[in-house]
Design a protein around this motif. Structure first.
Motif, short mmCIF file in Angstrom:
data_model
loop_
_atom_site.label_atom_id
_atom_site.label_comp_id
_atom_site.label_asym_id
_atom_site.label_seq_id
_atom_site.Cartn_x
_atom_site.Cartn_y
_atom_site.Cartn_z
N SER A 42 49.41 60.11 1.29
CA SER A 42 48.08 59.60 0.94
C SER A 42 47.52 60.32 -0.28
CB SER A 42 47.13 59.75 2.13
OG SER A 42 47.59 58.99 3.22
N THR A 43 47.85 61.61 -0.40
CA THR A 43 47.40 62.38 -1.56
C THR A 43 47.92 61.76 -2.85
OG1 THR A 43 47.32 64.42 -0.28
CG2 THR A 43 47.49 64.64 -2.68
N TRP A 44 49.17 61.38 -2.82
CA TRP A 44 49.82 60.82 -4.03
C TRP A 44 49.42 59.37 -4.25
CZ3 TRP A 44 51.94 64.13 -7.30
CH2 TRP A 44 52.25 65.41 -6.83
N VAL A 45 49.11 58.66 -3.19
CA VAL A 45 48.60 57.29 -3.34
C VAL A 45 47.29 57.31 -4.13
CG1 VAL A 45 47.60 55.32 -2.11
CG2 VAL A 45 49.76 56.30 -1.33
N LEU A 84 55.84 55.17 6.75
CA LEU A 84 55.64 55.55 5.34
C LEU A 84 55.38 54.32 4.49
CD1 LEU A 84 55.75 57.62 3.01
CD2 LEU A 84 58.22 57.16 2.89
N LEU A 85 56.20 53.27 4.66
CA LEU A 85 56.02 52.05 3.88
C LEU A 85 54.67 51.41 4.16
CD1 LEU A 85 59.59 50.43 3.98
CD2 LEU A 85 58.45 51.54 2.05
N ASP A 86 54.21 51.51 5.39
CA ASP A 86 52.90 50.95 5.72
C ASP A 86 51.80 51.59 4.89
OD1 ASP A 86 53.97 49.21 7.55
OD2 ASP A 86 53.59 50.49 9.30
N LYS A 87 52.01 52.84 4.48
CA LYS A 87 51.01 53.56 3.69
C LYS A 87 51.15 53.31 2.19
CE LYS A 87 50.57 57.54 6.84
NZ LYS A 87 50.77 59.01 6.94
N ILE A 89 53.58 50.94 0.35
CA ILE A 89 54.17 49.76 -0.31
C ILE A 89 53.11 48.92 -1.01
CG2 ILE A 89 54.12 48.30 1.76
CD1 ILE A 89 56.85 48.29 -0.95
N GLU A 90 51.97 48.71 -0.38
CA GLU A 90 50.96 47.85 -0.99
C GLU A 90 50.30 48.47 -2.22
OE1 GLU A 90 48.40 46.55 2.16
OE2 GLU A 90 49.88 45.11 2.93
N PRO A 91 49.86 49.75 -2.16
CA PRO A 91 49.31 50.33 -3.40
C PRO A 91 50.31 50.42 -4.53
CG PRO A 91 49.44 51.97 -1.62
CD PRO A 91 49.68 50.64 -1.00
N LEU A 92 51.56 50.69 -4.21
CA LEU A 92 52.57 50.72 -5.27
C LEU A 92 52.82 49.33 -5.84
CD1 LEU A 92 55.12 53.31 -3.83
CD2 LEU A 92 53.85 53.52 -5.97
N THR A 93 52.81 48.32 -4.98
CA THR A 93 52.97 46.94 -5.46
C THR A 93 51.81 46.56 -6.37
OG1 THR A 93 54.20 46.29 -3.48
CG2 THR A 93 53.16 44.53 -4.74
N GLN A 94 50.60 46.93 -5.97
CA GLN A 94 49.43 46.63 -6.80
C GLN A 94 49.53 47.31 -8.17
OE1 GLN A 94 46.19 47.94 -4.34
NE2 GLN A 94 46.56 46.35 -2.78
N LYS A 95 50.02 48.54 -8.17
CA LYS A 95 50.18 49.26 -9.43
C LYS A 95 51.23 48.58 -10.32
CE LYS A 95 48.34 52.20 -10.64
NZ LYS A 95 47.21 52.33 -11.62
N CYS A 96 52.28 48.07 -9.70
CA CYS A 96 53.32 47.34 -10.45
C CYS A 96 52.75 46.07 -11.05
CB CYS A 96 54.49 47.03 -9.51
SG CYS A 96 55.72 45.90 -10.20
N VAL A 97 52.01 45.32 -10.26
CA VAL A 97 51.47 44.04 -10.71
C VAL A 97 50.42 44.24 -11.80
CG1 VAL A 97 50.16 42.01 -10.01
CG2 VAL A 97 51.98 42.88 -8.55
N ALA A 98 49.70 45.35 -11.75
CA ALA A 98 48.67 45.61 -12.75
C ALA A 98 49.25 45.69 -14.16
CB ALA A 98 47.93 46.90 -12.42
N GLY A 99 50.48 46.13 -14.26
CA GLY A 99 51.17 46.10 -15.55
C GLY A 99 50.76 47.14 -16.56
N ASP A 100 50.21 48.26 -16.10
CA ASP A 100 49.77 49.29 -17.05
C ASP A 100 50.64 50.54 -16.99
OD1 ASP A 100 48.99 50.09 -14.57
OD2 ASP A 100 46.86 50.33 -15.03
#
Length: 588
Positions: A42-45, A84-87, A89-100
């Motif tokens: 969560s710290t790294w998220v 772990l993935l429950d914590k 996968i979604e924020p990492l996916t959002q970061k990927c989709v953001a494209g920055d």
């Protein structure tokens, strides 16, 4: 002077207090950072939101996943991985989709999401496809396709098809990922693609000398043909027939053929119409395509061949489909044909349909009437081809006929010798225990050797003949015994494979339908490609009415090898597809 000092003192105090205050804040902030648990995902998220710490956060979260996979023995649903993935996968996916993200971090993130095989990561994978830039982002597409295919993500169907259309196998970097795109296309294979796939296989290839364009078109068209077959697309029957009638698409002919076999019964009548000359448009198309491949100035012989090219091709399709209702039109076409090469091809295809007295007699009569030097495309001996095909009847009653025709063959030594060699090789495969003496006649027949010295037909087959006779002595007419020899590890080596091959033929001759499951169960032990081929062909022979259940079990063997990317077994399983599709087509 004193007043000035007093004024300066508060100012200095104020300045010093400010410094102290800042220092205090700094210490507090340092204390807050220091209190964050570096081992808590969560710290790294949280750090994903700060551009300065995003790359490090992505790297650390990916490392968390890899460590969890190690602890859970690569189980994505394991007790460490899943929470772990429950914590993350979604924020990492959002970061990927953001494209920055920078290119390196973005690629690492795509690979991670691909490795998770988590449907919640689909938006990132789809974005990787949409962002595909040829000769640039092939690695990202490769990882995206692997996950999309494995998860059969239907929501990715549109972007996946667009990516497929962009892939040019003629480009160097495409070599690293075109197979992954192909695999994903097969696994997703969305029905909505049907009209586009038909359009692709209908495109002409006018200049086969344009190698880059040829390579690109063949990738698109061969893949499209396979997908249409898997969809069992009845609308694709005529376009697939046209593909088979075009010599410039010859490298895609086998795939188009198997697609029609997969479609099965709905493809039979259109092919019969073509064979019987009732499809005028297709016949004219065939002529045009044949002449197109002949160049600017086709010879009279090429023009003549173009008139009847559709006959051989349609016979080949009917034979490969292998349904019982293919036999009658093949027999009728054989009776009408006046061309020796066409007759040989039609007779060869009779060996693929369920055996009957009529097909056996027509096959043998055609063989006997063929001139010794008759050749069929691509320039191989017609008689030798039919002798090899006679083995797929799995009928020991052929043995006396094979021996007789070989001994009676007359002509130039260069024409007769190859025919006798293939006759003996086939007779050895089919002979039963009570036919050895008959085959001995051909084995001992005098003949000039390859070195020009007196020899016998059997001289070149001494080792194989000894193996065959020993095997017959051991197993006689017992199919179970032959099955043990087929799966014996000692018979999987190159120098002993003929014993396994012979045993597989005897399974087809003496076996009953219930033996098929036992052959399938033994497949893991049958590692020699030649022995494996004859074994699956024996299953075909023992299934004249087809069998969807047996076909499914064979498909599972094919799928397992492809999933494991076992190239050796994928190659050894290549003949399975024809048998699988034929069993399903017969069962329709």
């Amino acid at each position: 002077m004193i007043r000035s000092v007093r004024r300066i003192t508060p100012l200095l105090s104020s300045l010093l207090l400010g410094v102290a205050a800042v220092s205090s804040v700094t210490v507090v902030a340092g204390t807050l950072v220091g209190c964050a648990d570096e081992n808590d995902p969560s710290t790294w998220v949280k750090r994903l939101d700060n551009p300065a710490t995003t790359p490090a956060a992505v790297n650390r979260l990916v490392q968390f996943f890899e460590d969890a996979m190690t602890r859970d023995n690569k189980d994505r649903n394991g007790p460490t991985v899943k929470p772990l993935l429950d914590k993350i996968i979604e924020p990492l996916t959002q970061k990927c989709v953001a494209g920055d993200l920078d290119e390196r971090t973005n690629s690492k993130l795509i690979k991670f999401i691909s490795d998770t095989r988590d449907p919640r990561g689909a938006p990132c994978l789809i974005k990787a496809l949409k962002d595909y830039r040829p000769d640039s982002t092939e690695e990202d597409v490769r990882w995206a396709c692997r996950a999309i295919g494995a998860m059969k993500l239907k929501e990715a169907a549109g972007p996946l098809f667009e990516t497929f259309q962009k892939v040019r196998t003629s480009k160097p970097k495409a070599g690293a990922m075109y197979r992954d795109v192909y695999d994903a296309m097969k696994q997703v294979n969305d029905p909505s693609w049907e009209p586009q796939l038909i359009t692709i296989i209908s495109r002409p290839i006018n200049d086969p000398k344009d190698i880059p364009n040829l390579r690109d078109e063949l990738f698109w068209q061969i893949t499209s043909a396979e997908l249409l077959g898997l969809q069992k697309s009845e609308k694709a029957v005529e376009p697939l027939l046209k593909m088979l009638l075009s010599p410039n698409k010859s490298q895609g002919h086998m795939t188009a053929m198997l697609a029609l076999v997969k479609i099965g019964k709905p493809a039979v009548q259109p092919v019969i119409d073509l064979l019987q000359g009732n499809s005028k448009e297709l016949i004219e198309y065939s002529k045009i395509e044949q002449l197109k491949s002949a160049g600017d100035k086709p010879t009279n012989e090429q023009k003549k061949a173009a008139e009847t090219a559709h006959i051989s091709q349609s016979a080949l399709i009917l034979g490969t489909i292998g349904r019982a209702d293919s036999a009658a039109p093949l027999l009728a076409a054989l009776g009408k044909s006046t061309d020796d090469a066409a007759k040989a091809i039609i007779a060869r295809e009779l060996s693929k349909v369920p055996k009957s007295q009529q097909t056996v007699e027509a096959f043998q009569q055609t063989y006997e009437k063929l001139p010794l030097n008759t050749a069929i495309p691509p320039g191989i001996g017609a008689r030798e081809t039919l002798l090899e095909a006679s083995g797929t009847f799995f009928d020991a009653s052929f043995v006396p006929w094979i021996v007789k025709t070989a001994l009676e063959a007359k002509g130039e030594e260069a024409d007769v010798a190859p025919i006798r060699d293939v006759s003996l090789a086939t007779a050895m495969k089919l002979m039963g225990p009570d036919q050895v003496a008959e085959v001995d006649k051909l084995y001992n027949k005098a003949q000039t050797g390859a070195d020009g010295k007196p020899s016998t037909v059997g001289k070149a087959f001494e080792k194989e003949y000894t193996m065959a006779k020993a095997l017959l002595g051991e197993c006689k007419a017992d199919p179970e015994c032959y099955l043990t020899k087929v799966s014996d590890s000692a018979n999987q080596q190159k120098d002993t494979q003929f014993k396994g091959i012979k045993a597989a033929y005897m399974m087809g001759i003496y076996g009953k339908p219930e033996l098929r499951q036992k052959i399938i169960d033994a497949m893991p032990k049958i590692t020699n490609a030649a022995v494996r081929f004859v074994s699956v062909t024996a299953i075909d022979q023992l299934s004249p009415q087809g069998d969807a259940d047996i076909a499914q079990k064979l498909q599972a063997i094919v799928d397992e090898a492809e999933e494991k990317r076992n190239e050796e077994m994928i190659s050894a399983n290549a003949p399975f597809k024809t048998v699988i599709y034929r069993l399903n087509a017969r069962a329709q």
